[in-house]
Design an enzyme around this catalytic site. Structure first.
Site, PDB file in Angstrom:
ATOM      1  N   GLU A 144       1.696   3.565   2.938  1.00  0.00           N
ATOM      2  CA  GLU A 144       2.260   2.945   4.245  1.00  0.00           C
ATOM      3  C   GLU A 144       3.651   3.104   4.276  1.00  0.00           C
ATOM      4  OE1 GLU A 144       0.282  -0.687   4.586  1.00  0.00           O
ATOM      5  OE2 GLU A 144      -1.576   0.432   4.371  1.00  0.00           O
ATOM      6  N   GLU A 182       1.899  -4.972  10.948  1.00  0.00           N
ATOM      7  CA  GLU A 182       1.210  -3.476  11.010  1.00  0.00           C
ATOM      8  C   GLU A 182       2.105  -2.717  11.983  1.00  0.00           C
ATOM      9  OE1 GLU A 182      -1.198  -2.538   8.840  1.00  0.00           O
ATOM     10  OE2 GLU A 182      -2.195  -4.264   8.173  1.00  0.00           O
ATOM     11  N   HIS A 187       3.745  -3.182   6.826  1.00  0.00           N
ATOM     12  CA  HIS A 187       2.513  -2.227   6.609  1.00  0.00           C
ATOM     13  C   HIS A 187       2.159  -1.108   7.746  1.00  0.00           C
ATOM     14  CE1 HIS A 187       0.301  -4.295   3.117  1.00  0.00           C
ATOM     15  NE2 HIS A 187       1.155  -5.347   3.557  1.00  0.00           N
ATOM     16  N   HIS A 236       0.984  -1.310   0.059  1.00  0.00           N
ATOM     17  CA  HIS A 236       0.032  -0.085   0.175  1.00  0.00           C
ATOM     18  C   HIS A 236       1.016   1.053   0.068  1.00  0.00           C
ATOM     19  CE1 HIS A 236      -3.097  -2.877   2.181  1.00  0.00           C
ATOM     20  NE2 HIS A 236      -3.619  -2.727   0.776  1.00  0.00           N
TER      21      HIS A 236
END
EC number: 3.5.1.96
Length: 342
Positions: A66, A219, A155, A63
């Site tokens: 990010e 994350e 991410h 993404h």
């Protein structure tokens, strides 16, 4: 001093679309070899790799907005070039979607991290990237032992979270939840790990399912632009990743992560779909048993367990796509070196 492969740095060159990025190789004075394959793709090979050497894919930018992992990776590669960062693992560093990063957006046409299954997809820029990444994974893992294969797909979350850092362990037909992987999470002070209960279409799932890689979607904090990331909150992760690359034992104390099982996946089935909370709700917000938090058509969405929590809620997904994961904290143990739960 050996001339660098990069005009400025791996990240800066990757994002500078006004320069061509040609394949190039370099051997450092310590014997470490660097191979730049294309824009955003760099292999790092230790001086004396063996069949036991770890083969680690470290990907970021799936993404485009990010960016914290990109900054961490860029710093590590600078330290590899200077000789400060020891290298005993073979690594493939990937910045996946520079065009999206430059546009400050997650993707341009389609969510790249939902394109790693074997289904037919409409041609998009992201599908072309996914096809390229699949080939890179295949080539990198070729002639390696499955037990040496790792993939950390890095991410940032698009919303706040009760856990600033967390990981998602994909569900596959292979044993991909080793004690070594969990030890890495603990060393990195990753606050929580979600144990998926069904296959997905993510990049980390692809490597785990097709190549038996110890794989995670990680994350790391919140989305922010380059230069605005709170990298100081990711110090333990940075140290753990550097130790993994160096195959070194951590010198700092570990911190056990909380384990969650994915109790169910909420898939949007109707146009009339909504949650009863706003878009700023934090990941891991929990509900009491029976509490209604949304609807899909005329069906209420409610918690089926006490303290069932929601992760990745997105009311705006298309019909047929995942709108949220529901998770419950779970006690785990190791059986034959693999993390399991009842």
């Amino acid at each position: 001093m050996t001339k660098s492969l990069f005009r400025q740095s791996f990240l800066t060159d990757t994002l500078d679309v006004h320069i061509d990025v040609a394949p190039a190789e370099q051997v450092l004075s310590n014997g470490v070899q660097l191979k730049l394959y294309q824009r955003g793709v760099l292999e790092v090979i230790p001086e004396n790799p063996t069949q036991e050497t770890k083969n680690i894919i470290i990907s970021c930018g799936i993404h485009g907005d990010e960016t914290a992992p990109m900054e961490l990776v860029d710093s590590i590669i600078k330290d590899i070039e200077s000789g400060f960062q020891k290298v005993d693992a073979r690594c493939l560093f990937i910045i996946a979607h520079p065009e999206s990063t430059l546009a400050h957006t997650r993707f341009l046409e389609e969510n790249l991290n939902r394109l790693f299954d074997e289904k037919e997809h409409e041609p998009t820029k992201e599908l072309a990237i996914a096809d390229t990444l699949k080939l890179l994974v295949r080539d990198f893992y070729q002639d390696t032992e499955p037990k040496t294969r790792w993939h950390l797909d890095l991410h940032c979350a698009i919303r706040g979270s009760k856990h600033y850092t967390f990981a998602v362990s994909p569900k596959t037909r292979h044993p991909v939840r080793s004690k070594a992987l969990v030890d890495f999470l603990d060393s990195a002070h990753i606050e929580a790990v979600l144990l998926s209960n069904s296959p997905s279409s993510t990049f980390s799932w692809y490597s785990a399912e097709n190549y038996s890689a110890q794989a995670l979607t990680m994350e790391l904090g919140r989305v922010a632009r380059i230069g605005e990331n709170a990298l100081d909150r990711l110090t333990a992760f940075d140290l753990a990743l550097r130790n993994l690359i160096a195959e070194a034992q951590p010198e700092h104390l570990s911190k056990p992560c909380i384990k969650y099982r994915v109790s169910r996946t909420i898939v949007r089935l109707h146009d009339d779909f909504d949650f009863m909370f706003d878009d700023n709700v934090e990941n891991f917000t929990s509900f009491v048993h029976g509490e209604v938090f949304g609807h899909d058509g005329d069906k209420p969405l409610m918690a089926k367990n006490d303290n069932e929590a929601i992760v990745f809620p997105n009311r705006h997904v298309a019909i047929g796509q995942r709108a949220a994961l529901m998770v419950c904290e779970v006690k785990t143990r190791f059986e034959e070196g693999e993390l399991v739960y009842d």
